[in-house]
Enzyme design. Structure first.
Site, PDB file in Angstrom:
ATOM      1  N   VAL A 161     -60.844  31.991   9.301  1.00 31.85           N
ATOM      2  CA  VAL A 161     -59.504  32.466   8.946  1.00 31.85           C
ATOM      3  C   VAL A 161     -58.446  31.461   9.386  1.00 31.85           C
ATOM      4  CG1 VAL A 161     -57.785  34.278   9.355  1.00 31.85           C
ATOM      5  CG2 VAL A 161     -60.198  34.884   9.025  1.00 31.85           C
ATOM      6  N   CYS A 164     -60.605  28.274  19.691  1.00 37.44           N
ATOM      7  CA  CYS A 164     -60.816  28.618  18.285  1.00 37.44           C
ATOM      8  C   CYS A 164     -61.465  27.462  17.539  1.00 37.44           C
ATOM      9  CB  CYS A 164     -59.489  28.973  17.626  1.00 37.44           C
ATOM     10  SG  CYS A 164     -59.663  29.386  15.883  1.00 37.44           S
ATOM     11  N   GLY A 172     -64.990  42.950  18.229  1.00 30.63           N
ATOM     12  CA  GLY A 172     -64.488  42.321  17.005  1.00 30.63           C
ATOM     13  C   GLY A 172     -65.256  42.714  15.771  1.00 30.63           C
TER      14      GLY A 172
END
Length: 307
Positions: free
Chosen positions: A72, A133, A268
């Protein structure tokens, strides 16, 4: 009465369960409207950067049999808009819910700027530094793989804000303990681990990667043993409280992470199978602890008995 409340720096949690950053947006995604967010231990918002970012090319998500791959990226409207449009609304709706803001950027200056703005908004209870990330070209994981960089960045932010800081660690390193100790030396109040594991999925018919950004972060039940192992190693090597993340789907998974050394957890990928997973886990946890003859969940932290 079985106790499942947990106290961490800046966070007074009625239960130890919260969503992983990105799962619930800024409390404004469709899922967030399906239940009272006060049933969470805390709300963790999507990573915020200094300016608006659009994220990575589509497709951004691939749901696998035993997990989810995503690329994403750090899609968000920028820190000023997050504060004025997102956090203000979330805090008004949930005045007593602990809120953790996730901080991102392309440089140390970016991280410090975002952290200062979020902290001075007085709308959040803690900051989670996303130095892990794997889906952004700059910043993100490139910070989290160098101990000295993690120590320096943590120190800079710690000296700029009074809000407690949790550093989110990447599993994509040779030695996660070294990075955790660097965050501790930098003055972190706690650690979050792990972020996603860098992976690649290929469609054998088209011969193309499953994700538009080619590689992406693997999350879900497949990575749970890896996450539990890293939590246990870090718990033994630092004195910081840990929030464990990675493949949690059941109350048993929550207890496993806590035995390994986590004090709380983030959930998540399980939301892809059950949008009400957090209230469901919060409901099942006391029942499980009763069966295990545990009166206080805090008594289980790090109590794994190694051979």
């Amino acid at each position: 009465m079985t106790k499942i409340s947990v106290k961490l720096p800046g966070l007074d949690l009625k239960n130890p369960i919260m969503p992983a950053s990105g799962t619930f947006g800024f409390g404004d995604v469709a899922m967030a409207k399906k239940f009272d967010l006060n049933k969470m231990g805390a709300m963790v918002i999507k990573t915020t950067t200094p300016n608006a970012t659009t994220g990575n090319p589509q497709p951004q998500i691939a749901v696998l049999d035993d997990g989810v791959m995503n690329s994403v990226g750090l899609t968000n409207p920028g820190v000023d808009a997050v504060i004025s449009q997102k956090l203000t609304k979330l805090r008004a709706q949930y005045p007593n819910l602990p809120i953790v803001a996730s901080v991102g950027g392309d440089s140390e200056e970016d991280y410090v700027e975002v952290a200062k703005k979020l902290a001075s908004s007085n709308l959040v209870n803690a900051l989670e530094l996303n130095v892990s990330c794997p889906n952004v070209a700059t910043g993100g994981m490139s910070f989290g793989i160098h101990p000295q960089v993690v120590e320096d960045l943590t120190k800079k932010i710690k000296s700029a804000v009074d809000t407690p800081i949790y550093v989110k660690l990447t599993p994509n390193v040779t030695d996660v303990v070294e990075i955790a100790q660097a965050a501790e030396r930098g003055g972190a109040d706690g650690l979050v681990l792990i972020n996603t594991v860098l992976g690649l999925g290929i469609n054998i018919k088209t011969r193309k990667p499953l994700l538009g950004n080619n590689m992406g972060g693997l999350s879900g039940h497949a990575i749970k043993p890896l996450a539990v192992r890293m939590v246990a190693q870090v718990h033994q090597a630092t004195s910081l409280p840990i929030i464990g993340v990675g493949g949690i789907e059941t109350a048993e998974d929550v207890v496993e992470f806590i035995l390994a050394g986590a004090s709380a957890v983030e959930v998540g990928s399980a939301h892809f199978h059950d949008e009400l997973i957090i209230p469901h886990l919060a409901e099942k946890l006391p029942e499980l602890l009763e069966k295990l003859e545990v009166n206080d969940i805090n008594d289980l932290v790090g109590k794994v008995e190694f051979n």
